[in-house]
Design a protein around this motif. Sequence first.
Motif, PDB file in Angstrom:
ATOM      1  N   GLU A  11       5.059  17.070   1.590  1.00 43.81           N
ATOM      2  CA  GLU A  11       4.383  15.740   1.141  1.00 43.81           C
ATOM      3  C   GLU A  11       4.951  14.582   1.613  1.00 43.81           C
ATOM      4  O   GLU A  11       6.238  14.392   1.819  1.00 43.81           O
ATOM      5  CB  GLU A  11       4.648  15.641  -0.453  1.00 43.81           C
ATOM      6  CG  GLU A  11       3.881  14.542  -1.171  1.00 43.81           C
ATOM      7  CD  GLU A  11       4.045  14.390  -2.647  1.00 43.81           C
ATOM      8  OE1 GLU A  11       3.394  13.618  -3.131  1.00 43.81           O
ATOM      9  OE2 GLU A  11       4.728  15.027  -3.163  1.00 43.81           O
ATOM     10  N   VAL A  12       3.883  13.800   2.264  1.00 40.77           N
ATOM     11  CA  VAL A  12       4.502  12.564   3.000  1.00 40.77           C
ATOM     12  C   VAL A  12       4.038  11.304   2.202  1.00 40.77           C
ATOM     13  O   VAL A  12       2.649  11.086   1.881  1.00 40.77           O
ATOM     14  CB  VAL A  12       3.729  12.617   4.519  1.00 40.77           C
ATOM     15  CG1 VAL A  12       4.105  11.319   5.020  1.00 40.77           C
ATOM     16  CG2 VAL A  12       4.150  13.814   5.187  1.00 40.77           C
ATOM     17  N   LEU A  13       4.841  10.393   1.898  1.00 41.90           N
ATOM     18  CA  LEU A  13       4.799   9.281   1.238  1.00 41.90           C
ATOM     19  C   LEU A  13       4.338   8.156   2.400  1.00 41.90           C
ATOM     20  O   LEU A  13       5.540   8.127   3.077  1.00 41.90           O
ATOM     21  CB  LEU A  13       5.809   8.811   0.426  1.00 41.90           C
ATOM     22  CG  LEU A  13       5.784   9.898  -0.931  1.00 41.90           C
ATOM     23  CD1 LEU A  13       6.921   9.493  -1.836  1.00 41.90           C
ATOM     24  CD2 LEU A  13       4.441   9.942  -1.643  1.00 41.90           C
ATOM     25  N   ASN A  14       3.514   7.327   2.372  1.00 44.38           N
ATOM     26  CA  ASN A  14       3.383   6.289   3.372  1.00 44.38           C
ATOM     27  C   ASN A  14       3.450   5.028   2.749  1.00 44.38           C
ATOM     28  O   ASN A  14       2.660   4.832   1.592  1.00 44.38           O
ATOM     29  CB  ASN A  14       1.982   6.455   4.333  1.00 44.38           C
ATOM     30  CG  ASN A  14       2.250   7.560   5.094  1.00 44.38           C
ATOM     31  OD1 ASN A  14       3.101   7.715   5.905  1.00 44.38           O
ATOM     32  ND2 ASN A  14       1.092   8.389   5.236  1.00 44.38           N
ATOM     33  N   VAL A  15       4.145   3.906   2.971  1.00 41.55           N
ATOM     34  CA  VAL A  15       4.204   2.608   2.522  1.00 41.55           C
ATOM     35  C   VAL A  15       4.130   1.604   3.517  1.00 41.55           C
ATOM     36  O   VAL A  15       4.721   1.618   4.689  1.00 41.55           O
ATOM     37  CB  VAL A  15       5.351   2.272   1.747  1.00 41.55           C
ATOM     38  CG1 VAL A  15       5.642   1.111   1.070  1.00 41.55           C
ATOM     39  CG2 VAL A  15       5.724   3.354   0.776  1.00 41.55           C
ATOM     40  N   ILE A  16       3.122   0.633   3.200  1.00 42.57           N
ATOM     41  CA  ILE A  16       2.839  -0.628   4.268  1.00 42.57           C
ATOM     42  C   ILE A  16       3.046  -1.669   3.347  1.00 42.57           C
ATOM     43  O   ILE A  16       2.387  -1.729   2.414  1.00 42.57           O
ATOM     44  CB  ILE A  16       1.629  -0.377   5.008  1.00 42.57           C
ATOM     45  CG1 ILE A  16       1.528   1.032   5.819  1.00 42.57           C
ATOM     46  CG2 ILE A  16       1.239  -1.645   5.735  1.00 42.57           C
ATOM     47  CD1 ILE A  16       0.200   0.990   6.566  1.00 42.57           C
ATOM     48  N   SER A  44       0.878  -1.251   0.069  1.00 46.82           N
ATOM     49  CA  SER A  44      -0.032   0.019   0.084  1.00 46.82           C
ATOM     50  C   SER A  44       0.878   1.267   0.149  1.00 46.82           C
ATOM     51  O   SER A  44       1.806   1.327   0.808  1.00 46.82           O
ATOM     52  CB  SER A  44      -0.860   0.149   1.115  1.00 46.82           C
ATOM     53  OG  SER A  44      -1.646   1.163   1.386  1.00 46.82           O
ATOM     54  N   VAL A  45       0.499   2.139  -1.002  1.00 47.91           N
ATOM     55  CA  VAL A  45       1.273   3.394  -1.001  1.00 47.91           C
ATOM     56  C   VAL A  45       0.342   4.511  -0.992  1.00 47.91           C
ATOM     57  O   VAL A  45      -0.680   4.389  -1.967  1.00 47.91           O
ATOM     58  CB  VAL A  45       2.233   3.266  -2.337  1.00 47.91           C
ATOM     59  CG1 VAL A  45       3.014   4.980  -2.335  1.00 47.91           C
ATOM     60  CG2 VAL A  45       3.551   2.242  -2.248  1.00 47.91           C
ATOM     61  N   SER A  46       0.503   5.703  -0.193  1.00 52.67           N
ATOM     62  CA  SER A  46      -0.673   6.631  -0.318  1.00 52.67           C
ATOM     63  C   SER A  46       0.519   8.081   0.079  1.00 52.67           C
ATOM     64  O   SER A  46       1.540   7.757   0.658  1.00 52.67           O
ATOM     65  CB  SER A  46      -1.559   6.684   0.684  1.00 52.67           C
ATOM     66  OG  SER A  46      -0.865   6.275   1.894  1.00 52.67           O
TER      67      SER A  46
END
Length: 280
Positions: free
Chosen positions: A268-273, A204-206
């Motif tokens: 800008e923040v990129l979140n990866v799970i 998951s990338v947001s």
Amino acid sequence: MSRLNKKSIAATFANAAPSYDQSAQLQRDVGEDLWLKLQKKAPIPGSSTWPTRRVDLGCGTGYFTHRLAEGFAGEIIAIDIALPMLLQTRARLSQKGNVRYINGDAENIPLQSASVDMIFSNFVFQWCTHLDEAITECLRILKPGGWLAFSMPGEGTLCELKQSWQQVDGFDHVNSFFNEQTLNSLLSGVPKVAQLKNLEDSVSVSSAYRITQYITLKALLGDLKNIGANRVNGQQSKGLSGKGKYQHLLAAYESFRQADGLLPATYEVLNVIIHNTPNE
């Protein structure tokens, strides 16, 4: 990206350790959001599959090491490239007997393969020379079924400061970061990621934007220095040498001042799970 001088980066964050917490509210907010996102995806606490060995990779002063340790009886491993940061973490968690401290690098993690259940890393991977190698290392030490969650600045970060510097001398004084598309492309090229089962469900990338506000540009630049972020491609920024150049930068940044009298600083923040579900 050219190979970064890890010793220099470690020294910068070592110097920032005493001042880090007073200027790291944004990092705490970003990490809290990442932690909530992970909790929504990972098994709930108390279940038989809830991660029992957790890593805080790039632990800094230990704010999220403490968060990962709350109500948790398993082992916590705090890792940071800067020893003074690690010592701050140890002081913060001095009452916790289930924490192990390692002075190490995200691209060469000194842990056995398939030995941990969860890795949490907040605003760390932008300092890696090769992000794909850091992700590969994380998946190497994760057990099957384990979770990796990380956040990092995205392309839109500090856009006001970038634009202001362009008016001053046209040089890069702010690091370049991935956008969501390039990050997805990089992830798809990592063999250990490509081998995951049900890739769309496993990764998951947001992205999201956050805006911090300052009364003066000096306060913004002070915060960047206090958290060790006053570096460009691993090198100390020397862009503010000269009173004239600084005054020019002040004038350029003034164009962003808002109706409420404050100066914005966009992140800008990129979140990866990633759920480590390798194909059998």
